[in-house]
Write a protein that holds these residues in place. Sequence first.
Motif, PDB file in Angstrom:
ATOM      1  N   MET A 141      65.988  77.976  17.252  1.00 33.07           N
ATOM      2  CA  MET A 141      67.307  77.590  17.225  1.00 33.07           C
ATOM      3  C   MET A 141      67.549  76.679  18.161  1.00 33.07           C
ATOM      4  N   LEU A 142      68.100  75.430  17.867  1.00 35.79           N
ATOM      5  CA  LEU A 142      68.648  74.128  18.957  1.00 35.79           C
ATOM      6  C   LEU A 142      70.090  74.314  18.720  1.00 35.79           C
ATOM      7  N   GLN A 143      70.368  73.990  20.130  1.00 37.89           N
ATOM      8  CA  GLN A 143      72.012  73.930  20.292  1.00 37.89           C
ATOM      9  C   GLN A 143      72.156  72.636  21.046  1.00 37.89           C
ATOM     10  N   LEU A 144      73.135  71.746  20.489  1.00 38.83           N
ATOM     11  CA  LEU A 144      73.633  70.680  21.355  1.00 38.83           C
ATOM     12  C   LEU A 144      74.836  70.792  21.804  1.00 38.83           C
ATOM     13  N   TRP A 145      75.001  70.710  23.256  1.00 40.61           N
ATOM     14  CA  TRP A 145      76.172  70.684  23.707  1.00 40.61           C
ATOM     15  C   TRP A 145      76.698  69.349  24.356  1.00 40.61           C
ATOM     16  N   ILE A 146      78.092  69.136  24.344  1.00 43.33           N
ATOM     17  CA  ILE A 146      78.630  67.970  24.965  1.00 43.33           C
ATOM     18  C   ILE A 146      79.395  68.203  26.118  1.00 43.33           C
ATOM     19  N   ARG A 147      78.854  67.508  27.162  1.00 42.79           N
ATOM     20  CA  ARG A 147      79.867  67.966  28.577  1.00 42.79           C
ATOM     21  C   ARG A 147      81.059  67.149  28.547  1.00 42.79           C
ATOM     22  N   ARG A 148      82.097  67.762  29.271  1.00 41.92           N
ATOM     23  CA  ARG A 148      83.403  67.452  29.539  1.00 41.92           C
ATOM     24  C   ARG A 148      83.502  67.572  31.035  1.00 41.92           C
ATOM     25  N   GLU A 149      84.750  67.017  31.382  1.00 39.10           N
ATOM     26  CA  GLU A 149      85.060  67.096  32.929  1.00 39.10           C
ATOM     27  C   GLU A 149      85.089  68.830  33.191  1.00 39.10           C
ATOM     28  N   ASP A 150      85.717  69.600  32.423  1.00 38.15           N
ATOM     29  CA  ASP A 150      85.749  70.828  32.707  1.00 38.15           C
ATOM     30  C   ASP A 150      84.640  71.689  32.088  1.00 38.15           C
ATOM     31  N   GLY A 151      83.528  71.218  31.895  1.00 38.28           N
ATOM     32  CA  GLY A 151      82.314  72.033  31.459  1.00 38.28           C
ATOM     33  C   GLY A 151      81.523  71.360  30.357  1.00 38.28           C
ATOM     34  N   ALA A 152      81.118  72.053  29.267  1.00 36.12           N
ATOM     35  CA  ALA A 152      80.593  71.692  27.988  1.00 36.12           C
ATOM     36  C   ALA A 152      80.900  72.446  26.905  1.00 36.12           C
ATOM     37  N   GLU A 153      80.687  71.975  25.847  1.00 35.00           N
ATOM     38  CA  GLU A 153      81.055  72.507  24.573  1.00 35.00           C
ATOM     39  C   GLU A 153      79.966  72.326  23.273  1.00 35.00           C
ATOM     40  N   GLU A 154      79.475  73.653  22.835  1.00 35.36           N
ATOM     41  CA  GLU A 154      78.532  73.358  21.646  1.00 35.36           C
ATOM     42  C   GLU A 154      79.097  72.983  20.420  1.00 35.36           C
TER      43      GLU A 154
END
Length: 347
Positions: A141-154
């Motif tokens: 499994m591959l997960q793509l996360w996008i970073r934000r100012e307060d962390g990251a979200e899958e």
Amino acid sequence: MHHCFRVFAAAAALSCLVTGPVRAASLDALAVDVKNESEPVLCAEKDNVALSFTNKEVRSFRLEAAHPAYLSPGLRNNFEPDWTACDMTGDPVFAPPSQPKKVTLYEDPAIWVIGYTFPTFWRPATASVRIGEHVDNSIHMLQLWIRREDGAEEVLVLYPQDGYWRPRPMTPDTMRNTAYGSSFLVGPVDYDGRPLVKIKEVVFEPATRAFTLNFERGGNAVVRLMNADTNKLTLDVTFDKGISDSPFAMLRSMYITEFNNDVARIALRENGAKGWLENNIMAFDKATATDVWAGRLVPSRHNTSSPDLVFNSFSGEAKAKPPKNEAPVHPTGAPAATPAAPAEPTP
């Protein structure tokens, strides 16, 4: 692909509001054959919904995942699996080529790619994953996360060994997290106990946020993340050539009842029709359509916040056409100017 392999993101708050469901109107798109290959089951953790998409002329299309229309603050957001009437003893099981692991495959200030090897999987690991000079032959499994100012979200998951994808828009600021739900396949669909796409190699390009899928049959597809926000997630898919001997894509999901499902309804704009065809997902048979929406109008007790999916903008060109509801683009490439407001009447 069983829902037990689903991985949920621990999502923090964002400052944008959900603006409603995706609106689709690819009026000049190719029409594709949409066939319902679903079967009734009692087990909620088995994907029994299958919608296949076929047209050998298609070289590109767009897929959008959007929060359901009923998503709101205070919604009872259930994530718990339902193993009632489930018997998985007959499912194939393969040991991994290496010990179970979690590895960061790529990381920069904007995105983060994580790979997982599970203790077991239903198919042997034959597809390799390549990012730059790094190659791994054991990723389930591959997960793509996008970073934000307060962390990251899958926001996106791919299972390279059977070709299943799961998309998820970013979480609105009124909720802590939202669920994955329906899956989709991209590429020549094969059948081996269940539908799948046999991938030889996955290549991820961080600069363009694009996954290139090289298929065992030959040929390839590129799945590019165009946008991900608290309203919707948009993917553009392009093929190097049309797929003539099988569906080029498929939606996979689960339906037990109207109150226990990951998808319950379908709406299609049939080729040349003046209105949309709407139906229960299990009652639908087949159609030739330019736009397909699959989702829910009322909350389900299973993955309550999982997104609706829209397939549209089917094209014979190797570049997905944006739907007609998007703002037109000026010939210079800049967005078109916002139309001026009408003048105030003279007193």
